[in-house]
Write a protein that holds these residues in place. Structure first.
Motif, PDB file in Angstrom:
ATOM      1  N   ARG A 148       0.831  -1.206   0.000  1.00 48.26           N
ATOM      2  CA  ARG A 148       0.000   0.000   0.000  1.00 48.26           C
ATOM      3  C   ARG A 148       0.867   1.259   0.000  1.00 48.26           C
ATOM      4  O   ARG A 148       0.575   2.238  -0.691  1.00 48.26           O
ATOM      5  N   GLU A 151       2.241   1.765  -3.455  1.00 46.63           N
ATOM      6  CA  GLU A 151       1.185   2.272  -4.344  1.00 46.63           C
ATOM      7  C   GLU A 151       0.916   3.750  -4.120  1.00 46.63           C
ATOM      8  O   GLU A 151       0.654   4.508  -5.067  1.00 46.63           O
ATOM      9  N   LYS A 152       1.009   4.203  -2.871  1.00 50.33           N
ATOM     10  CA  LYS A 152       0.733   5.603  -2.550  1.00 50.33           C
ATOM     11  C   LYS A 152       1.929   6.518  -2.756  1.00 50.33           C
ATOM     12  O   LYS A 152       1.841   7.729  -2.519  1.00 50.33           O
ATOM     13  N   ALA A 266       0.056   4.950   5.385  1.00 51.15           N
ATOM     14  CA  ALA A 266      -0.737   3.859   4.809  1.00 51.15           C
ATOM     15  C   ALA A 266      -2.224   4.042   5.072  1.00 51.15           C
ATOM     16  O   ALA A 266      -3.058   3.818   4.188  1.00 51.15           O
TER      17      ALA A 266
END
Length: 733
Positions: A148, A151-152, A266
């Motif tokens: 995560r 991805e961010k 996150a």
């Protein structure tokens, strides 16, 4: 008297490290508290310094539960490696290294030390957590959080490693107060070429060939970084928002700082309401560390005949945000206090009155109000003692103290030894003494009391009742010292002898015997004393030390209850020295002839302040070489060193920051020379130097680290005095 519940309090406040202030507690969910504590890394036993932070968390939890909250308390067990500063040269973490050393698997090592940790918690009265999740069982959740973050845009992969991008999180540093600019990952010795920025920290690490603990991931086989397990376990077992996160102050940076960054990046929101950190437990005012010889386990306390709950009592005497200095003397005092507090629960019932009941409720409210203000356990303990010392009936005292013990956790209801369990002879003395007291023959009664105490019993008079209990072994043993301050200084007195020979022993029975025998042989009829300081000697050598001291009026023995450090142990003998001349002899040295008359002759020269057999010279204070010929030197080496007692008054006692012996002799030599005296050696003195047991018993990496620490301490102090680089007479300062 019916048991009353602790009154519901409208407020509870506690210091939040994040906000840097004491805040009122407002639960996220009505009636429920979610709490997480950083647990142990299970490759060795947790020491009592670690346990202090768990005691703090236990008091926090106990208080919340007494106020009616349902507490979900999670404490992780770290059974995976992180390879931070604990990395070994061959690339293994300490869980694996401990397993290899024991000839077993990492899982078995982790299970062994997990069980030991849980036993120690129980002995200290720490309530079991709701859950003790193993980090190895949440690796899937760790990988999910890392994915995560990637991805961010808060993390990136490099060579199979995944790093958190510190620059992507503007609030980095809000817990510790350190700004992100210029920060490096804690424990790094050399820059990591895989990082975009050296401030970034590892979330996932690629497994090196042959690694035992590893897991699959989108980035290849590897293992989690130091911080990610806590983020994953908190979310998995307590949810995305929790009330309290606890730990020691050493966790604040980088561990908890990094945990905040990765969790909030996150999740997209704050995940901990209040961060509560306990201060360090010091030993002799130093941080507890194996390398300094001041680490204690719960089992060490038991081996000395002490109740582990005496340590809990000791910790209860200091606020959780204050440093606490631990000594065995303070622990013994805590044991006495705990014993006496427990005894107060077994006083006569007394007469119940309305006033006594009303007074009880007043003091009850005072106790719980004290704890509600920043978890002030010391103030609450003081209230408990006010009850113990009060004139309240015994039944009310007992009820109040048992109520308070729901928080204190001291097992106050434990039954003390009763007089009827004593031998018939002792019981007869107790009865005779009671009769003397009733007839007011107090002098005779006091004589019997002294007789009981000498026989190893504690005597307490409680009104007309006398309670006699056997003293525990630690209270009957020969008196021991916990610091050099425990002995009186005789330095202001005139010398009563010609020589004081100081020998400090930490280990090596044979070496001590050889040294002492040679000293006795060559002292002959010289008016002298031999002071041996048992500096936390091995248990099997105690009998030998006592035998050496017996029957020799010149021999004086001081037992330390733990390793004091080399300088502090030497200072014990210096404070007690009665000789005109003081001689330090290391246990590695064997005398082969009369050195004492020659040392005396050298020290009769008033320009000379310190003499010996071996010495060191230097050109720059950074490199010292052993002197090959007799004469002036920059420093006399501590294997064999002598000086006039009067010089000691000018130069001062040894600097007790030198716990390891290396460079202590340099520091003291320079202190003497800084007073205008010369340092000289005579290489023909009949003394032989054998293997140095302390040096050989220390691992090479520890030798280097401790030697460097002492060297830089010496250098910072004396590089300001370039005039001392000239060996010989120095103008007095």
């Amino acid at each position: 008297m019916p048991k009353a519940a602790a009154p519901a309090l409208p407020q509870f406040s506690v210091y939040n490290t994040l906000s840097r202030r004491v805040e009122e507690f407002l639960p996220l969910e009505r009636g429920r508290v979610k709490m997480y504590s950083c647990g142990p890394t299970v490759y060795r036993d947790a020491h009592i310094g670690n346990m202090r932070s768990y005691l703090m968390a236990d008091w926090l939890r106990r208080f919340l539960e007494t106020q009616g909250y349902s507490v979900s308390h999670v404490k992780n067990i770290t059974d995976v490696g992180h390879m931070r500063e604990e990395v070994l040269d061959r690339g293994e973490d300490r869980v694996i290294a401990a397993a290899r050393a024991a000839g077993t698997s990492p899982q078995e090592i982790a299970a062994h030390y997990t069980e030991a940790f849980l036993r120690d918690e129980s002995k200290l009265g720490i309530l079991p957590a709701s859950n003790y999740p193993r980090a190895s069982e949440s690796v899937v959740e760790m990988v999910a959080i890392i994915e995560r973050l990637v991805e961010k845009g808060h993390a990136y992969e490099s060579g199979g490693n995944v790093y958190f991008d510190v620059a992507s999180f503007p609030d980095y540093g809000k817990l510790s107060g350190q700004q992100a600019e210029g920060l490096e990952e804690s424990g790094r010795v050399a820059p990591d070429p895989g990082k975009r920025d050296q401030r970034d920290f590892a979330l996932w690490k690629a497994a090196e060939p042959g690694r035992a603990l590893k897991w699959t991931s989108p980035w290849g086989d590897g293992f989690p970084g130091w911080h990610i397990e806590c983020s994953a376990i908190v979310s998995r077992f307590l949810g995305e928002r929790i009330d309290f996160h606890t730990g020691g102050v050493d966790n604040i940076f980088p561990h908890h700082e990094d945990e905040i960054a990765q969790s909030e990046a996150a999740l997209g929101h704050k995940h901990v309401q209040a961060w509560v950190h306990g201060q360090h437990l010091l030993v002799d005012w130093l941080k507890m560390a194996k390398s300094t010889g001041n680490v204690y386990l719960v089992s060490d306390l038991e081996d000395r005949g002490l109740d582990p709950l005496a340590f809990r009592y000791l910790c209860a005497t200091a606020q959780f945000r204050s440093r606490l200095n631990f000594t065995l003397a303070s622990l013994r005092a805590a044991q006495v206090g705990l014993d006496r507090l427990r005894a107060k629960l077994h006083e006569p019932e007394g007469r119940l009155t309305k006033k006594a009941s009303a007074d009880a409720e007043v003091v009850r409210k005072k106790f719980w109000a004290a704890v509600s203000k920043n978890l002030n356990v010391p103030a609450a303990l003081a209230v408990a003692w006010s009850v113990a010392r009060s004139r309240l009936p015994g039944s009310i005292k007992r009820e109040l103290l048992l109520d308070f013990d729901r928080l204190l956790g001291l097992d106050l209801g434990r039954q003390p030894a009763r007089p009827e369990s004593l031998g018939s002879e002792v019981a007869e003395i107790v009865r005779a003494r009671s009769g003397l007291r009733k007839s007011k023959q107090y002098a005779e009664a006091d004589a019997l009391r002294a007789q009981l105490i000498d026989a190893g019993y504690e005597v307490q008079d409680r009104g007309a009742t006398t309670v006699v209990t056997p003293k525990s072994e630690w209270r009957r043993a020969e008196p021991q010292i916990s610091s050099s301050d425990d002995v009186d200084s005789l330095l202001s007195r005139e010398p009563a002898l010609e020589f004081t020979v100081s020998i400090v022993a930490r280990q090596g029975c044979a070496e001590l015997e050889r040294c002492v025998t040679s000293v006795k042989t060559w002292l002959k009829d010289t008016p002298a004393e031999i002071i041996v300081v048992d500096n936390g000697f091995d248990e099997e050598c105690h009998v030998f030390v006592d035998e050496v001291a017996s029957g020799d009026e010149r021999f004086r023995l001081f037992h330390a209850d733990h390793f004091l450090g080399q300088a502090a142990a030497r200072n014990v003998s210096l404070r007690q020295a009665r000789g005109r001349y003081v001689v330090f002899i290391d246990t590695s040295v064997e005398l082969r002839g009369d050195i004492f008359s020659r040392l005396r002759a050298m020290l009769e020269d008033q320009t000379v302040g310190i003499v010996g057999r071996w010495g060191a010279v230097t050109d720059d204070l950074r490199t010292f070489t052993e002197a090959k010929t007799s004469g002036d030197v920059h420093a006399v080496e501590g294997y064999l060193m002598a000086f006039r007692r009067s010089v000691l008054r000018e130069a001062g006692l040894l600097d007790e920051k030198y716990r390891f012996y290396r460079h202590l002799d340099l520091d003291f030599s320079f202190a003497v020379r800084n007073r205008g005296y010369r340092a000289i050696i005579d290489t023909t003195l009949p003394a032989k130097r054998h293997e140095h047991v302390d040096w050989e018993a220390t691992q090479p990496e520890e030798r280097d680290r401790l030697s460097k620490r002492n060297f830089y301490r010496f250098l910072r102090k004396w590089e300001k005095h370039p005039e001392l680089l000239t060996a010989g007479p120095v103008a007095s300062r």
